[in-house]
Design a protein around this motif. Structure first.
Motif, PDB file in Angstrom:
ATOM      1  N   LEU A   7      -5.090   3.256 -11.243  1.00 44.48           N
ATOM      2  CA  LEU A   7      -5.149   4.040 -10.004  1.00 44.48           C
ATOM      3  C   LEU A   7      -4.383   5.319 -10.301  1.00 44.48           C
ATOM      4  CD1 LEU A   7      -4.670   1.498  -7.106  1.00 44.48           C
ATOM      5  CD2 LEU A   7      -6.649   2.929  -7.455  1.00 44.48           C
TER       6      LEU A   7
ATOM      7  N   LEU B  81      -6.859   7.530 -11.947  1.00 43.53           N
ATOM      8  CA  LEU B  81      -7.688   8.123 -11.242  1.00 43.53           C
ATOM      9  C   LEU B  81      -7.379   9.181 -10.135  1.00 43.53           C
ATOM     10  CD1 LEU B  81      -9.869   4.832 -10.478  1.00 43.53           C
ATOM     11  CD2 LEU B  81     -11.051   6.821 -11.543  1.00 43.53           C
TER      12      LEU B  81
ATOM     13  N   PHE C 223     -13.759   8.265  -1.760  1.00 44.66           N
ATOM     14  CA  PHE C 223     -12.916   7.623  -2.763  1.00 44.66           C
ATOM     15  C   PHE C 223     -12.362   6.201  -2.406  1.00 44.66           C
ATOM     16  CE2 PHE C 223      -9.023   6.292  -4.846  1.00 44.66           C
ATOM     17  CZ  PHE C 223      -9.064   6.757  -6.176  1.00 44.66           C
ATOM     18  N   MET C 224     -11.957   5.887  -1.097  1.00 43.17           N
ATOM     19  CA  MET C 224     -11.581   4.617  -0.555  1.00 43.17           C
ATOM     20  C   MET C 224     -12.706   3.881  -0.290  1.00 43.17           C
ATOM     21  SD  MET C 224      -8.409   4.800  -0.365  1.00 43.17           S
ATOM     22  CE  MET C 224      -8.002   3.431   0.818  1.00 43.17           C
TER      23      MET C 224
ATOM     24  N   LYS D 264     -15.403   3.808  -2.467  1.00 41.74           N
ATOM     25  CA  LYS D 264     -15.724   3.271  -3.650  1.00 41.74           C
ATOM     26  C   LYS D 264     -14.795   2.314  -4.074  1.00 41.74           C
ATOM     27  CE  LYS D 264     -18.300   7.417  -5.567  1.00 41.74           C
ATOM     28  NZ  LYS D 264     -18.108   8.450  -6.499  1.00 41.74           N
ATOM     29  N   LEU D 265     -13.542   2.484  -3.933  1.00 51.26           N
ATOM     30  CA  LEU D 265     -12.597   1.630  -4.212  1.00 51.26           C
ATOM     31  C   LEU D 265     -12.742   0.294  -3.809  1.00 51.26           C
ATOM     32  CD1 LEU D 265      -9.750   1.288  -6.005  1.00 51.26           C
ATOM     33  CD2 LEU D 265      -8.602   1.929  -3.825  1.00 51.26           C
TER      34      LEU D 265
END
Length: 152
Positions: free
Chosen positions: A21, A24, A113-114, A116-117
């Motif tokens: 993380l 990323l 981003f969140m 996708k995460l």
């Protein structure tokens, strides 16, 4: 897999995922590292500008590391650092308008981003994961307190 092996895998996975993380997060924005982001988000959670020590304690950084991060973020214009009015030894951290503007502009990228995460998580998965992390956090805090008592 038995319970002990699962726990050992979870323990190791926390570190592996934290490292991945961080990579990323550092690639997400060339202007700010994930550690700087975490520091800023933590400062934003306080109602009043926190001291460097308060911010450090909140996220588990040493005061020295927090002070170094704060100095870099002040140079970048995201925060100001000033002496506390009541305690000249304490340094207070305040977010600047640049912080609000900059992070407002990247909000949509952060949300993507969140998403996708957490792709594939339903509300029950998210809640279970959250509850598990809260329990681990409490256990870590209890273990830290026990270690402090031993040092005394």
């Amino acid at each position: 897999m038995d319970e002990m092996k699962k726990q050992a895998n979870i323990f190791g996975m926390i570190f592996v995922l934290a490292n991945r993380l961080q990579v990323l997060g550092d690639a997400f924005d060339q202007n700010i590292t994930i550690k700087q982001w975490l520091f800023l988000v933590s400062v934003a959670r306080f109602e009043e500008p926190p001291t460097v020590s308060e911010a450090a304690d909140y996220i588990g950084y040493s005061r020295q590391n927090a002070k170094r991060l704060a100095a870099t973020l002040e140079e970048s214009g995201f925060i100001t650092i000033s002496k506390d009015k009541n305690d000249a030894r304490a340094l207070r951290i305040a977010l600047t308008p640049k912080f609000n503007t900059y992070f407002g502009e990247r909000r949509h990228r952060e949300l993507a981003f969140m998403q996708k995460l957490f792709n594939g998580f339903d509300p029950e998965s998210t809640d279970g994961f959250y509850q598990g992390l809260v329990k681990i956090g409490r256990n870590i805090e209890m273990m830290e307190n026990e270690n402090e008592k031993i040092k005394e």
